[in-house]
Design a protein around this motif. Structure first.
Motif, PDB file in Angstrom:
ATOM      1  N   ASP A 344      16.466 -11.224  16.884  1.00 47.09           N
ATOM      2  CA  ASP A 344      16.235  -9.844  16.455  1.00 47.09           C
ATOM      3  C   ASP A 344      16.017  -9.743  14.951  1.00 47.09           C
ATOM      4  O   ASP A 344      15.497  -8.749  14.454  1.00 47.09           O
ATOM      5  N   LYS A 345      16.438 -10.785  14.221  1.00 42.79           N
ATOM      6  CA  LYS A 345      16.332 -10.761  12.765  1.00 42.79           C
ATOM      7  C   LYS A 345      15.095 -11.491  12.236  1.00 42.79           C
ATOM      8  O   LYS A 345      14.922 -11.603  11.032  1.00 42.79           O
ATOM      9  N   LEU A 346      14.270 -11.998  13.112  1.00 41.28           N
ATOM     10  CA  LEU A 346      13.077 -12.694  12.648  1.00 41.28           C
ATOM     11  C   LEU A 346      12.157 -11.760  11.871  1.00 41.28           C
ATOM     12  O   LEU A 346      11.574 -12.130  10.869  1.00 41.28           O
ATOM     13  N   GLU A 347      12.018 -10.522  12.344  1.00 39.95           N
ATOM     14  CA  GLU A 347      11.284  -9.475  11.624  1.00 39.95           C
ATOM     15  C   GLU A 347       9.895  -9.948  11.206  1.00 39.95           C
ATOM     16  O   GLU A 347       9.500  -9.840  10.042  1.00 39.95           O
ATOM     17  N   LEU A 348       9.136 -10.460  12.156  1.00 36.09           N
ATOM     18  CA  LEU A 348       7.813 -10.996  11.844  1.00 36.09           C
ATOM     19  C   LEU A 348       6.678 -10.114  12.349  1.00 36.09           C
ATOM     20  O   LEU A 348       5.529 -10.536  12.388  1.00 36.09           O
ATOM     21  N   SER A 349       7.005  -8.885  12.745  1.00 35.27           N
ATOM     22  CA  SER A 349       5.968  -7.968  13.204  1.00 35.27           C
ATOM     23  C   SER A 349       5.033  -7.606  12.046  1.00 35.27           C
ATOM     24  O   SER A 349       5.460  -7.540  10.886  1.00 35.27           O
ATOM     25  N   PRO A 350       3.764  -7.371  12.324  1.00 34.48           N
ATOM     26  CA  PRO A 350       2.817  -7.012  11.261  1.00 34.48           C
ATOM     27  C   PRO A 350       3.270  -5.773  10.492  1.00 34.48           C
ATOM     28  O   PRO A 350       3.777  -4.812  11.075  1.00 34.48           O
ATOM     29  N   ASN A 351       3.101  -5.821   9.197  1.00 37.26           N
ATOM     30  CA  ASN A 351       3.465  -4.693   8.335  1.00 37.26           C
ATOM     31  C   ASN A 351       2.231  -3.809   8.140  1.00 37.26           C
ATOM     32  O   ASN A 351       1.283  -4.185   7.449  1.00 37.26           O
ATOM     33  N   LYS A 352       2.263  -2.624   8.735  1.00 35.73           N
ATOM     34  CA  LYS A 352       1.114  -1.729   8.682  1.00 35.73           C
ATOM     35  C   LYS A 352       0.912  -1.116   7.291  1.00 35.73           C
ATOM     36  O   LYS A 352      -0.137  -0.526   7.021  1.00 35.73           O
ATOM     37  N   ARG A 353       1.918  -1.265   6.444  1.00 41.81           N
ATOM     38  CA  ARG A 353       1.826  -0.671   5.099  1.00 41.81           C
ATOM     39  C   ARG A 353       1.680  -1.736   4.008  1.00 41.81           C
ATOM     40  O   ARG A 353       1.886  -1.441   2.833  1.00 41.81           O
ATOM     41  N   LEU A 354       1.352  -2.953   4.389  1.00 38.15           N
ATOM     42  CA  LEU A 354       1.288  -4.050   3.433  1.00 38.15           C
ATOM     43  C   LEU A 354       0.336  -3.774   2.263  1.00 38.15           C
ATOM     44  O   LEU A 354       0.734  -3.957   1.100  1.00 38.15           O
ATOM     45  N   PRO A 355      -0.907  -3.323   2.473  1.00 38.80           N
ATOM     46  CA  PRO A 355      -1.793  -3.085   1.318  1.00 38.80           C
ATOM     47  C   PRO A 355      -1.228  -2.058   0.346  1.00 38.80           C
ATOM     48  O   PRO A 355      -1.351  -2.219  -0.881  1.00 38.80           O
ATOM     49  N   GLN A 356      -0.607  -1.012   0.876  1.00 39.19           N
ATOM     50  CA  GLN A 356      -0.055   0.034   0.012  1.00 39.19           C
ATOM     51  C   GLN A 356       1.164  -0.484  -0.771  1.00 39.19           C
ATOM     52  O   GLN A 356       1.328  -0.174  -1.943  1.00 39.19           O
ATOM     53  N   MET A 357       1.986  -1.286  -0.123  1.00 40.52           N
ATOM     54  CA  MET A 357       3.152  -1.845  -0.806  1.00 40.52           C
ATOM     55  C   MET A 357       2.725  -2.798  -1.913  1.00 40.52           C
ATOM     56  O   MET A 357       3.289  -2.783  -3.014  1.00 40.52           O
ATOM     57  N   GLU A 358       1.719  -3.607  -1.622  1.00 38.91           N
ATOM     58  CA  GLU A 358       1.214  -4.526  -2.651  1.00 38.91           C
ATOM     59  C   GLU A 358       0.651  -3.749  -3.835  1.00 38.91           C
ATOM     60  O   GLU A 358       0.875  -4.135  -5.003  1.00 38.91           O
ATOM     61  N   ARG A 359      -0.056  -2.674  -3.558  1.00 42.02           N
ATOM     62  CA  ARG A 359      -0.620  -1.877  -4.644  1.00 42.02           C
ATOM     63  C   ARG A 359       0.482  -1.232  -5.486  1.00 42.02           C
ATOM     64  O   ARG A 359       0.395  -1.153  -6.711  1.00 42.02           O
ATOM     65  N   ALA A 360       1.554  -0.783  -4.823  1.00 44.30           N
ATOM     66  CA  ALA A 360       2.659  -0.145  -5.539  1.00 44.30           C
ATOM     67  C   ALA A 360       3.284  -1.089  -6.562  1.00 44.30           C
ATOM     68  O   ALA A 360       3.689  -0.666  -7.655  1.00 44.30           O
ATOM     69  N   THR A 361       3.357  -2.390  -6.232  1.00 44.63           N
ATOM     70  CA  THR A 361       3.958  -3.347  -7.165  1.00 44.63           C
ATOM     71  C   THR A 361       3.124  -3.518  -8.432  1.00 44.63           C
ATOM     72  O   THR A 361       3.646  -3.915  -9.472  1.00 44.63           O
TER      73      THR A 361
END
Length: 441
Positions: A344-361
């Motif tokens: 349950d802790k693998l947490e490897l599902s695709p991140n639908k907000r990845l581009p936005q999170m990368e831009r925020a950094t």
């Protein structure tokens, strides 16, 4: 099948090499998993960020300061003196992946050391299985693929301590024992139990006095020095009080114990002297530690995989033939039953907000103070002032994942206040990822 493995591992050097290669592959895989999770913003914890920031501040001249704690240094929350061992490596390559590499490598080395130690009395195949059960203990898996805590290396250090304890090599035992006891205050009671075990086994004073004195020192130091976080009124270490059973959810505590002991739960009836070392963890979980600190078990259960491995090793040495096969079968059942815990802790599902999170950094300047949602926090830890939304700080920048706050009224109030504040302007708002910048006067 057994004869096949015997044939493969009949030569000493070949078996050692095969085990080493397997452990190396295991280490590479868990490193690849955590690298993927970090790069894809999938690590569901703020602990990683605040732990790394303390090291980042240290190599920049501010000893173990975590701005999240709003105090001089993080030793006021936990006596994690083991942090000093990370510093040379982190200074050479300041990255959270460096910290994970240290932890994962230490577990790999520990597993190989356990294999070599067990091999002398059990043979290659049985020793490999003991090391395998150690590596696939749910606590070890969670340590390697989930939130980073500097106390994680306490387990490999304690494994070295127990190996030299059994070999009766005093000086290396003493070094590993002291390194272990000074990892964190939660480990001290187990080291005390090791001193008691040495007394029961009628070893000389030099084997039982150092563990007892060093653990007592850590206890009294924690009582007097720990002043923030979950200390004092909301204590990390409370006094033993049966009333805690009534008010602190005994059912939840027992369920947590069952989870982390599951790999060898069915083997415990085969008694071992090392079961004594599990006593402090059980007592702290049930009677002492505040229930709010039990969520991950990262501090409290750090040494459990090592102790369970030595329980297994001790039992296997006293069994042969079908009895030994029965013990292995029970250990295998427990290990398989524990898979859902870390799956349950693998947490490897695709991140639908990845581009936005990368831009925020890329928006927040390196020298700016920032308050950030937990899911993105470990990408903002290389700065002097970094806070989680728990702090509710009004910093230079505030970076939010607004999809996470529906069930947290306190955080929701803070989010609403930021949205309505005239002091901030919204510089990004895409797919629930929002960045606010404080207006310049």
């Amino acid at each position: 099948m057994h004869a096949f493995f015997e044939n493969i591992m009949k030569k000493q050097h070949r078996s050692d090499l095969l085990v080493a290669l397997f452990i190396a592959a295991y280490t590479i895989v868990v490193f690849a998993i955590i690298r993927f999770k970090i790069s894809h913003f999938l690590l569901q914890s703020g602990d990683t960020a605040v732990a790394e920031q303390a090291l980042w501040n240290t190599i920049h001249g501010d000893l173990f300061r975590q701005s999240f704690l709003d105090n001089q240094n993080n030793l006021r929350e936990h006596l994690n003196f083991i942090q000093f061992l990370y510093l040379p490596f982190y200074a050479a390559l300041p990255s959270v992946l460096t910290l994970y590499a240290i932890i994962q490598s230490s577990y790999g080395i520990a597993a190989y050391a356990l294999y070599r130690h067990a091999k002398s009395s059990l043979g290659s195949i049985s020793a490999f299985l003991v090391a395998l059960f150690f590596l696939f203990n749910p606590i070890v898996i969670l340590t390697n693929i989930s939130a980073m805590h500097v106390v994680a290396v306490g387990a490999p250090l304690f494994l070295g301590c127990l190996i030299f304890y059994e070999k009766k090599h005093y000086l290396p035992w003493l070094i590993f024992m002291l390194l272990t006891v000074f990892t964190t205050e939660f480990i001290a009671p187990t080291i005390f139990a090791l001193g008691v075990l040495a007394m029961i086994e009628k070893r000389s004073w030099k084997w039982f006095l150092p563990p007892i004195l060093s653990s007592a020192f850590m206890y009294f130091l924690s009582v007097s020095f720990i002043t923030i976080g979950f200390a004092k009124n909301d204590a990390i270490i409370q006094s033993f009080d049966p009333e805690n059973l009534k008010k602190n959810n005994l059912t939840g505590r027992l369920a947590l114990i069952e989870e982390f002991f599951r790999p060898l739960l069915y083997v415990i009836p085969f008694f071992s002297r090392f079961i004594l070392l599990l006593g402090p963890t059980l007592l702290l979980t049930i009677f002492v530690v505040n229930k709010s600190r039990l969520a991950s078990g990262s501090h409290l259960f750090t040494l459990v995989p090592v102790i369970l491995s030595f329980v297994l090793l001790d039992i296997l040495r006293r069994t042969e033939g079908r009895w030994r096969q029965t013990v292995f079968a029970l250990a295998a059942i427990g290990t398989i039953a524990a898979i859902p815990i870390y799956n349950d802790k693998l947490e490897l599902s695709p991140n639908k907000r990845l581009p936005q999170m990368e831009r925020a950094t890329t928006i927040v300047p390196a020298d700016a103070s920032v308050t950030v949602s937990r899911l993105m926090s470990y990408h903002f830890s290389h700065r002097s002032e970094m806070y989680l939304t728990d702090n509710q700080k009004y910093t230079d920048y505030i970076v939010l994942n607004t999809s996470f706050y529906d069930s947290k009224p306190k955080d929701s109030d803070y989010i609403r206040s930021v949205f309505s504040s005239p002091e901030y302007e919204k510089v990004m708002d895409e797919n629930d990822i929002v960045v606010f910048a404080k207006k310049k006067l």
